[in-house]
Design a protein around this motif. Structure first.
Motif, short mmCIF file in Angstrom:
data_model
loop_
_atom_site.label_atom_id
_atom_site.label_comp_id
_atom_site.label_asym_id
_atom_site.label_seq_id
_atom_site.Cartn_x
_atom_site.Cartn_y
_atom_site.Cartn_z
N TRP A 29 6.82 -2.85 -6.46
CA TRP A 29 6.71 -2.66 -5.02
C TRP A 29 6.28 -3.94 -4.31
O TRP A 29 6.54 -4.10 -3.11
N GLY A 30 5.65 -4.87 -5.01
CA GLY A 30 5.37 -6.18 -4.42
C GLY A 30 6.66 -6.94 -4.16
O GLY A 30 6.86 -7.52 -3.09
N ILE A 31 7.56 -6.94 -5.12
CA ILE A 31 8.86 -7.60 -4.95
C ILE A 31 9.68 -6.88 -3.87
O ILE A 31 10.36 -7.52 -3.07
N TYR A 32 9.59 -5.55 -3.82
CA TYR A 32 10.27 -4.77 -2.79
C TYR A 32 9.81 -5.22 -1.40
O TYR A 32 10.63 -5.43 -0.50
N ARG A 33 8.51 -5.38 -1.23
CA ARG A 33 7.97 -5.79 0.08
C ARG A 33 8.42 -7.22 0.42
O ARG A 33 8.73 -7.50 1.58
N ILE A 34 8.47 -8.11 -0.56
CA ILE A 34 8.95 -9.47 -0.32
C ILE A 34 10.41 -9.44 0.11
O ILE A 34 10.81 -10.13 1.05
N CYS A 35 11.23 -8.64 -0.54
CA CYS A 35 12.64 -8.54 -0.21
C CYS A 35 12.88 -7.93 1.17
O CYS A 35 13.88 -8.22 1.81
N LYS A 36 11.96 -7.08 1.61
CA LYS A 36 12.07 -6.49 2.95
C LYS A 36 11.66 -7.49 4.03
O LYS A 36 11.80 -7.22 5.21
N GLY A 37 11.14 -8.65 3.62
CA GLY A 37 10.78 -9.69 4.58
C GLY A 37 9.29 -9.77 4.86
O GLY A 37 8.87 -10.54 5.71
N HIS A 38 8.49 -8.99 4.18
CA HIS A 38 7.04 -8.98 4.37
C HIS A 38 6.42 -9.78 3.22
O HIS A 38 5.83 -9.23 2.30
N ILE A 39 6.56 -11.11 3.33
CA ILE A 39 6.21 -12.00 2.23
C ILE A 39 4.71 -11.97 1.91
O ILE A 39 4.32 -11.84 0.75
N ILE A 40 3.88 -12.04 2.93
CA ILE A 40 2.43 -12.06 2.69
C ILE A 40 1.98 -10.74 2.08
O ILE A 40 1.21 -10.74 1.10
N ALA A 41 2.45 -9.61 2.62
CA ALA A 41 2.08 -8.30 2.07
C ALA A 41 2.57 -8.18 0.63
O ALA A 41 1.87 -7.64 -0.22
N GLY A 42 3.76 -8.69 0.35
CA GLY A 42 4.30 -8.63 -1.00
C GLY A 42 3.50 -9.44 -2.00
O GLY A 42 3.23 -8.98 -3.11
N ILE A 43 3.11 -10.64 -1.60
CA ILE A 43 2.33 -11.49 -2.50
C ILE A 43 0.95 -10.87 -2.76
O ILE A 43 0.48 -10.84 -3.90
N ILE A 44 0.33 -10.36 -1.71
CA ILE A 44 -0.96 -9.68 -1.90
C ILE A 44 -0.79 -8.48 -2.80
O ILE A 44 -1.61 -8.23 -3.68
N TRP A 45 0.30 -7.73 -2.61
CA TRP A 45 0.53 -6.53 -3.41
C TRP A 45 0.73 -6.86 -4.89
O TRP A 45 0.32 -6.10 -5.75
N ILE A 46 1.37 -7.99 -5.18
CA ILE A 46 1.59 -8.36 -6.58
C ILE A 46 0.25 -8.56 -7.29
O ILE A 46 0.08 -8.11 -8.42
N PHE A 47 -0.69 -9.20 -6.63
CA PHE A 47 -1.96 -9.51 -7.29
C PHE A 47 -2.97 -8.37 -7.20
O PHE A 47 -3.64 -8.05 -8.17
N VAL A 48 -3.11 -7.76 -6.03
CA VAL A 48 -4.11 -6.71 -5.85
C VAL A 48 -3.54 -5.32 -6.13
O VAL A 48 -4.27 -4.42 -6.51
#
Length: 72
Positions: A29-48
């Motif tokens: 879901w971190g990669i999903y958020r990055i692909c949707k254009g929400h890069i900061i949310a995606g990166i945070i999601w990958i780690f946290v």
């Protein structure tokens, strides 16, 4: 990237729920958020997301049948 978002959106609900389990949630879901254009949310999601935020995705999948992106 748009095809990846469509692929995730087209998954059955139970598969989305399985991808929201700890560790998998941060990656998928971190990669999903990055692909949707929400890069900061995606990166945070990958780690946290692996440790804590997976709970938010499970709840949002149970209530809304989709993950919450938290951005406009």
């Amino acid at each position: 990237m748009n095809s990846l978002v469509k692929a995730f959106d087209g998954l059955p609900w139970i598969v989305k729920l399985l991808l929201a389990l700890p560790v998998l949630d941060g990656i998928c879901w971190g990669i999903y958020r990055i692909c949707k254009g929400h890069i900061i949310a995606g990166i945070i999601w990958i780690f946290v997301g692996m440790a804590i935020f997976w709970i938010i995705d499970i709840i949002s999948l149970l209530v809304y049948k989709n993950v919450v992106v938290f951005a406009k």
